[in-house]
Design an enzyme around this catalytic site. Structure first.
Site, PDB file in Angstrom:
ATOM      1  N   TYR A 183       0.840  -1.166  -0.076  1.00 13.84           N
ATOM      2  CA  TYR A 183      -0.172  -0.076  -0.098  1.00 13.84           C
ATOM      3  C   TYR A 183       0.752   1.081   0.184  1.00 13.84           C
ATOM      4  CZ  TYR A 183      -4.454  -2.160   0.837  1.00 13.84           C
ATOM      5  OH  TYR A 183      -5.934  -2.541   0.614  1.00 13.84           O
ATOM      6  N   LYS A 234       3.090 -15.239   2.035  1.00 20.72           N
ATOM      7  CA  LYS A 234       3.581 -15.716   1.032  1.00 20.72           C
ATOM      8  C   LYS A 234       4.859 -16.255   0.816  1.00 20.72           C
ATOM      9  CE  LYS A 234       1.889 -17.641  -2.909  1.00 20.72           C
ATOM     10  NZ  LYS A 234       0.967 -18.802  -3.198  1.00 20.72           N
ATOM     11  N   ASP A 266      -2.745 -18.353   0.193  1.00 19.53           N
ATOM     12  CA  ASP A 266      -3.978 -18.967  -0.954  1.00 19.53           C
ATOM     13  C   ASP A 266      -4.642 -19.974   0.066  1.00 19.53           C
ATOM     14  OD1 ASP A 266      -1.485 -20.323  -0.850  1.00 19.53           O
ATOM     15  OD2 ASP A 266      -1.329 -20.776  -2.702  1.00 19.53           O
ATOM     16  N   ASP A 290      -6.516  -6.995   4.139  1.00 13.20           N
ATOM     17  CA  ASP A 290      -7.661  -6.371   3.339  1.00 13.20           C
ATOM     18  C   ASP A 290      -8.378  -7.309   2.963  1.00 13.20           C
ATOM     19  OD1 ASP A 290      -8.897  -4.441   2.036  1.00 13.20           O
ATOM     20  OD2 ASP A 290      -8.128  -4.660   0.246  1.00 13.20           O
ATOM     21  N   ASP A 294     -12.170  -9.167   4.616  1.00 11.12           N
ATOM     22  CA  ASP A 294     -13.495  -8.970   4.029  1.00 11.12           C
ATOM     23  C   ASP A 294     -14.227 -10.531   3.609  1.00 11.12           C
ATOM     24  OD1 ASP A 294     -13.435  -6.345   3.482  1.00 11.12           O
ATOM     25  OD2 ASP A 294     -14.198  -6.621   1.296  1.00 11.12           O
TER      26      ASP A 294
HETATM   27  C1  IPM Z   1     -10.441  -1.235   4.105  1.00 12.49           C
HETATM   28  C2  IPM Z   1     -10.719  -0.850   2.618  1.00 12.49           C
HETATM   29  C3  IPM Z   1      -9.413   0.209   2.342  1.00 12.49           C
HETATM   30  C4  IPM Z   1      -8.191  -0.497   2.328  1.00 12.49           C
HETATM   31  C5  IPM Z   1      -9.921   1.147   1.113  1.00 12.49           C
HETATM   32  C6  IPM Z   1     -11.013   1.807   1.044  1.00 12.49           C
HETATM   33  C7  IPM Z   1      -8.660   1.917   0.878  1.00 12.49           C
HETATM   34  O1  IPM Z   1     -10.560  -1.737   1.490  1.00 12.49           O
HETATM   35  O2  IPM Z   1     -10.270  -0.575   5.067  1.00 12.49           O
HETATM   36  O3  IPM Z   1     -10.357  -2.492   4.118  1.00 12.49           O
HETATM   37  O4  IPM Z   1      -8.068  -0.998   1.190  1.00 12.49           O
HETATM   38  O5  IPM Z   1      -7.489  -0.617   3.471  1.00 12.49           O
HETATM   39 MG    MG Z   2     -10.788  -3.709   2.373  1.00 12.09          MG
END
Ligand code: IPM
Ligand code: MG
Length: 407
Positions: A183, A234, A266, A290, A294
């Protein structure tokens, strides 16, 4: 039996550090304060609110009221300052994170963020994207440790897309490194290759100190949970991951009570949907965190339920729901405010050390779900479908009522 909402750690003690007591607080700094509101003068904390875009303002307004009430019941006053951020700031000032917003956030005792982004700004140049403002905020607050709990509540187990017996009882925590890796790594940018073709490139890079400090946070958290830490990398391909694994293994020597394992990313992605109960605490880099957070959130049924905390070595923490700005339902009173309300609970617990007030909020959320209140994203037949505001009011009512002993 009522479920307990283990947002993050089993013990109510803070995991590894607490933010300093509010500058305005008349009390001396102490690591953990047990609120015995009766005799003490009110404590006061300054909170910077960043409602942001889409459903952000709706969920922040609800969470602010819940925070206020839970605080007042524990002898805590809040001074709220609302500042523009993301698309809202772009429209107002031309940048996604105005200096005034960053400086207000840096001076606060804690920061509560709604969500940022929306169709309107999607095609903006990178430095004018709402997401860039968020990354600048994380960097500006130096919040390198991102805690993302994913707990399957018995009340919502049917909302999971996984089979009930797979999802039931899942209670894990993703500890994501937040201010390093691909990032932020340099070099990055656009260019041309030897054939004259356009290229885009980024750099995954970690220094020892960055790995060591996130490792310590994760070991501390694992120690207060079920004592298991899985480091995801990884290391079969990437040098940055090879160093990651080496340092995590080295730091493990200081935590003999924590059982450390390593998993390639993975495989981790696969294991999360195959048998998620195997995980207690996961530590991983920025980009893998990230993605995996999710994925983990979906096990719980709705991303609308999950809070997060981002902490640094000192200074205010940043607390935000994991979900985005959901522009498709913005302004329609349909958003689920529970992730932001639970982020306010994390703010109290991790940001301010106010564990009693945090517990009030966590219990109130469970109580509200037990009563059958559901926003659209977590609705199932037989429950009461409500909007964002009504859900907020239901939680407020539960905060106000005595904490049921069973919770
Ligand atoms: C998160 C989001 C952010 C990230 C984006 C909005 C920049 O996806 O907080 O997980 O990638 O960190
Ligand atoms: Mg995210």
């Amino acid at each position: 039996m009522a479920a307990s909402l283990h947002l993050n750690v089993r013990s109510l003690n803070a995991p590894f550090h607490l933010k300093p007591v509010a500058k305005q607080s008349p009390r001396p700094a102490s690591s953990i304060r047990c609120a015995s509101a009766a005799a003490a003068p009110p404590k006061r904390y300054s909170i910077t609110l960043l409602p942001g875009d889409g459903i952000g303002p709706e969920v922040i307004s609800v969470a602010k009221n819940v925070l206020k009430l839970a605080g007042s019941l524990e002898g805590i006053d809040f001074i709220f300052q609302e500042m523009p951020m993301g698309g809202a700031a772009l429209d107002l000032t031309g940048v996604p994170l105005p200096e005034e917003t960053l400086s207000a956030a840096q001076k606060a005792d804690a920061v509560l963020l709604g969500a940022i982004g929306g169709y309107k700004w999607d095609k903006n140049e990178k430095h004018l994207k709402p997401e860039t403002g968020l990354l600048q905020l994380r960097e500006g607050l130096k919040v390198f440790a991102n805690l993302r709990p994913a707990t399957v509540l018995p009340q919502l187990v049917d909302s999971s897309t996984l089979k009930k017996d797979v999802a039931e009882g899942v209670d894990l925590m993703v500890v994501r490194e937040l201010t390093g890796g691909i990032y932020f790594g340099k070099p990055r940018g656009f260019g041309t290759n030897e054939k004259g073709e356009e290229i885009g490139f980024n750099t995954e890079v970690y220094a020892t100190y960055e790995i060591d400090r996130i490792a310590r946070v994760a070991f501390e958290i694992a120690r207060k949970r079920r004592g298991q830490l899985c480091s995801v990398d990884k290391a079969n391909v990437l040098e940055a991951s090879m160093l990651w694994r080496k340092r995590i293994t080295a730091i493990a020597a200081d935590y003999p009570d924590v059982e450390l394992s390593h998993m390639y990313v993975d495989n981790a992605a696969m294991q999360l949907v195959r048998y998620p109960k195997q995980f207690d605490t996961i530590v991983t880099n920025n980009i893998f965190g990230d993605i995996l957070s999710d994925e983990a959130s979906m096990i719980t049924g709705s991303i609308g339920m999950l809070p997060s905390a981002s902490l640094g070595e000192s200074g205010p923490g940043l607390f935000e729901p994991i979900h985005g700005s959901a522009p498709d339902i913005a302004g329609q009173d349909k958003a689920n405010p529970l992730a932001t309300i639970l982020s306010a609970a994390m703010l109290l617990k991790y940001g301010l050390g106010e564990v009693n007030a945090a517990k009030r909020i966590e219990n109130a959320v469970l109580d509200t779900l037990n009563k059958g209140f559901r926003t659209g994203d977590i609705y199932s037949a037989g429950n009461k479908l409500v909007g964002c505001k009504e859900m907020g009011e239901a939680v407020l009512k539960s905060v106000d009522s005595p904490v049921p002993a069973a919770m």
